[in-house]
Design a protein around this motif. Sequence first.
Motif, mmCIF file in Angstrom:
data_model
loop_
_atom_site.group_PDB
_atom_site.id
_atom_site.type_symbol
_atom_site.label_atom_id
_atom_site.label_comp_id
_atom_site.label_asym_id
_atom_site.label_seq_id
_atom_site.Cartn_x
_atom_site.Cartn_y
_atom_site.Cartn_z
ATOM 1 N N GLN A 140 -3.305 12.176 5.067
ATOM 2 C CA GLN A 140 -2.800 11.189 4.123
ATOM 3 C C GLN A 140 -3.644 9.927 4.197
ATOM 4 O OE1 GLN A 140 1.323 10.889 5.391
ATOM 5 N NE2 GLN A 140 1.974 12.123 3.659
ATOM 6 N N GLY A 141 -3.550 9.106 3.167
ATOM 7 C CA GLY A 141 -4.293 7.855 3.122
ATOM 8 C C GLY A 141 -3.482 6.785 2.422
ATOM 9 N N TYR A 142 -4.128 5.676 2.097
ATOM 10 C CA TYR A 142 -3.465 4.546 1.450
ATOM 11 C C TYR A 142 -4.155 4.174 0.158
ATOM 12 C CZ TYR A 142 -0.710 3.545 5.622
ATOM 13 O OH TYR A 142 0.174 3.617 6.657
ATOM 14 N N ARG A 143 -3.344 3.686 -0.810
ATOM 15 C CA ARG A 143 -3.854 3.156 -2.068
ATOM 16 C C ARG A 143 -3.055 1.885 -2.358
ATOM 17 N NH1 ARG A 143 -3.790 7.269 -6.765
ATOM 18 N NH2 ARG A 143 -2.009 7.810 -5.518
ATOM 19 N N ILE A 144 -3.743 0.801 -2.686
ATOM 20 C CA ILE A 144 -3.039 -0.457 -2.970
ATOM 21 C C ILE A 144 -2.304 -0.321 -4.303
ATOM 22 C CG2 ILE A 144 -4.996 -1.626 -4.076
ATOM 23 C CD1 ILE A 144 -3.926 -4.182 -2.483
ATOM 24 N N THR A 145 -1.022 -0.707 -4.303
ATOM 25 C CA THR A 145 -0.218 -0.601 -5.520
ATOM 26 C C THR A 145 0.192 -1.956 -6.057
ATOM 27 O OG1 THR A 145 1.796 -0.349 -4.227
ATOM 28 C CG2 THR A 145 0.691 1.667 -4.934
ATOM 29 N N THR A 197 3.622 9.736 -2.525
ATOM 30 C CA THR A 197 4.679 10.086 -1.581
ATOM 31 C C THR A 197 5.911 9.216 -1.781
ATOM 32 O OG1 THR A 197 3.904 8.539 0.101
ATOM 33 C CG2 THR A 197 2.998 10.778 0.185
ATOM 34 N N GLY A 198 5.753 8.069 -2.454
ATOM 35 C CA GLY A 198 6.864 7.159 -2.648
ATOM 36 C C GLY A 198 7.092 6.214 -1.487
ATOM 37 N N GLU A 199 6.305 6.331 -0.435
ATOM 38 C CA GLU A 199 6.425 5.452 0.725
ATOM 39 C C GLU A 199 5.393 4.334 0.621
ATOM 40 O OE1 GLU A 199 6.862 7.188 4.675
ATOM 41 O OE2 GLU A 199 6.845 9.147 3.683
ATOM 42 N N GLU A 200 5.825 3.109 0.925
ATOM 43 C CA GLU A 200 4.913 1.964 0.879
ATOM 44 C C GLU A 200 4.987 1.164 2.163
ATOM 45 O OE1 GLU A 200 5.826 -0.378 -2.568
ATOM 46 O OE2 GLU A 200 4.705 0.943 -3.891
ATOM 47 N N ARG A 201 3.901 0.470 2.461
ATOM 48 C CA ARG A 201 3.828 -0.431 3.611
ATOM 49 C C ARG A 201 3.245 -1.751 3.128
ATOM 50 N NH1 ARG A 201 6.098 3.553 4.957
ATOM 51 N NH2 ARG A 201 5.699 4.895 6.722
ATOM 52 N N THR A 202 3.727 -2.853 3.684
ATOM 53 C CA THR A 202 3.177 -4.166 3.383
ATOM 54 C C THR A 202 2.164 -4.501 4.467
ATOM 55 O OG1 THR A 202 5.256 -4.849 2.380
ATOM 56 C CG2 THR A 202 3.716 -6.596 3.014
ATOM 57 N N VAL A 203 0.942 -4.828 4.051
ATOM 58 C CA VAL A 203 -0.132 -5.095 5.006
ATOM 59 C C VAL A 203 -0.848 -6.381 4.613
ATOM 60 C CG1 VAL A 203 -2.186 -4.125 6.113
ATOM 61 C CG2 VAL A 203 -0.429 -2.590 5.247
ATOM 62 N N TYR A 228 0.844 -1.189 0.000
ATOM 63 C CA TYR A 228 0.000 0.000 0.000
ATOM 64 C C TYR A 228 0.880 1.239 0.000
ATOM 65 C CZ TYR A 228 -4.176 -2.722 0.997
ATOM 66 O OH TYR A 228 -5.215 -3.601 0.907
ATOM 67 N N GLU A 229 0.621 2.151 -0.936
ATOM 68 C CA GLU A 229 1.369 3.398 -0.998
ATOM 69 C C GLU A 229 0.635 4.464 -0.198
ATOM 70 O OE1 GLU A 229 3.440 6.425 -4.151
ATOM 71 O OE2 GLU A 229 1.757 5.230 -4.847
ATOM 72 N N ILE A 230 1.405 5.267 0.523
ATOM 73 C CA ILE A 230 0.833 6.411 1.241
ATOM 74 C C ILE A 230 0.645 7.527 0.223
ATOM 75 C CG2 ILE A 230 1.208 8.120 3.045
ATOM 76 C CD1 ILE A 230 2.940 5.994 4.475
ATOM 77 N N VAL A 231 -0.561 8.083 0.188
ATOM 78 C CA VAL A 231 -0.873 9.175 -0.734
ATOM 79 C C VAL A 231 -1.265 10.416 0.060
ATOM 80 C CG1 VAL A 231 -1.556 7.713 -2.669
ATOM 81 C CG2 VAL A 231 -3.253 8.378 -0.993
ATOM 82 N N GLY A 232 -1.012 11.576 -0.543
ATOM 83 C CA GLY A 232 -1.334 12.844 0.088
ATOM 84 C C GLY A 232 -2.826 13.113 0.093
ATOM 85 N N PRO A 233 -3.233 14.215 0.721
ATOM 86 C CA PRO A 233 -4.664 14.540 0.830
ATOM 87 C C PRO A 233 -5.363 14.725 -0.514
ATOM 88 C CG PRO A 233 -3.300 16.197 1.944
ATOM 89 C CD PRO A 233 -2.392 15.158 1.405
ATOM 90 N N ARG A 234 -4.615 15.091 -1.552
ATOM 91 C CA ARG A 234 -5.218 15.259 -2.885
ATOM 92 C C ARG A 234 -4.849 14.115 -3.814
ATOM 93 N NH1 ARG A 234 -3.571 21.075 -4.706
ATOM 94 N NH2 ARG A 234 -1.687 20.516 -3.611
ATOM 95 N N GLY A 235 -4.330 13.012 -3.252
ATOM 96 C CA GLY A 235 -4.021 11.833 -4.048
ATOM 97 C C GLY A 235 -2.610 11.790 -4.601
ATOM 98 N N GLY A 236 -1.771 12.755 -4.238
ATOM 99 C CA GLY A 236 -0.395 12.780 -4.738
ATOM 100 C C GLY A 236 0.443 11.662 -4.130
#
Length: 55
Positions: free
Chosen positions: A39-44, A19-25, A9-17
């Motif tokens: 910020q929020g998450y989007r599956i990549t 961040t280049g940071e990812e977490r494995t969940v 999952y990539e961390i995305v900014g408040p407008r969907g931008g």
Amino acid sequence: MTAPRSGQYEIVGPRGGRTGEERTVVRNEPLPPTPQSGQGYRITDPTKNGAGKGK
């Protein structure tokens, strides 16, 4: 919020931008807190091995 699927999952900014940071969940585990408010998450990269699927 819990993860609907296992994967990266990539961390995305408040407008969907990006961040280049990812977490494995793992599916049904809680997503970790984001570094900044809004910020929020989007599956990549969803996991493709089928582990954890019911029969």
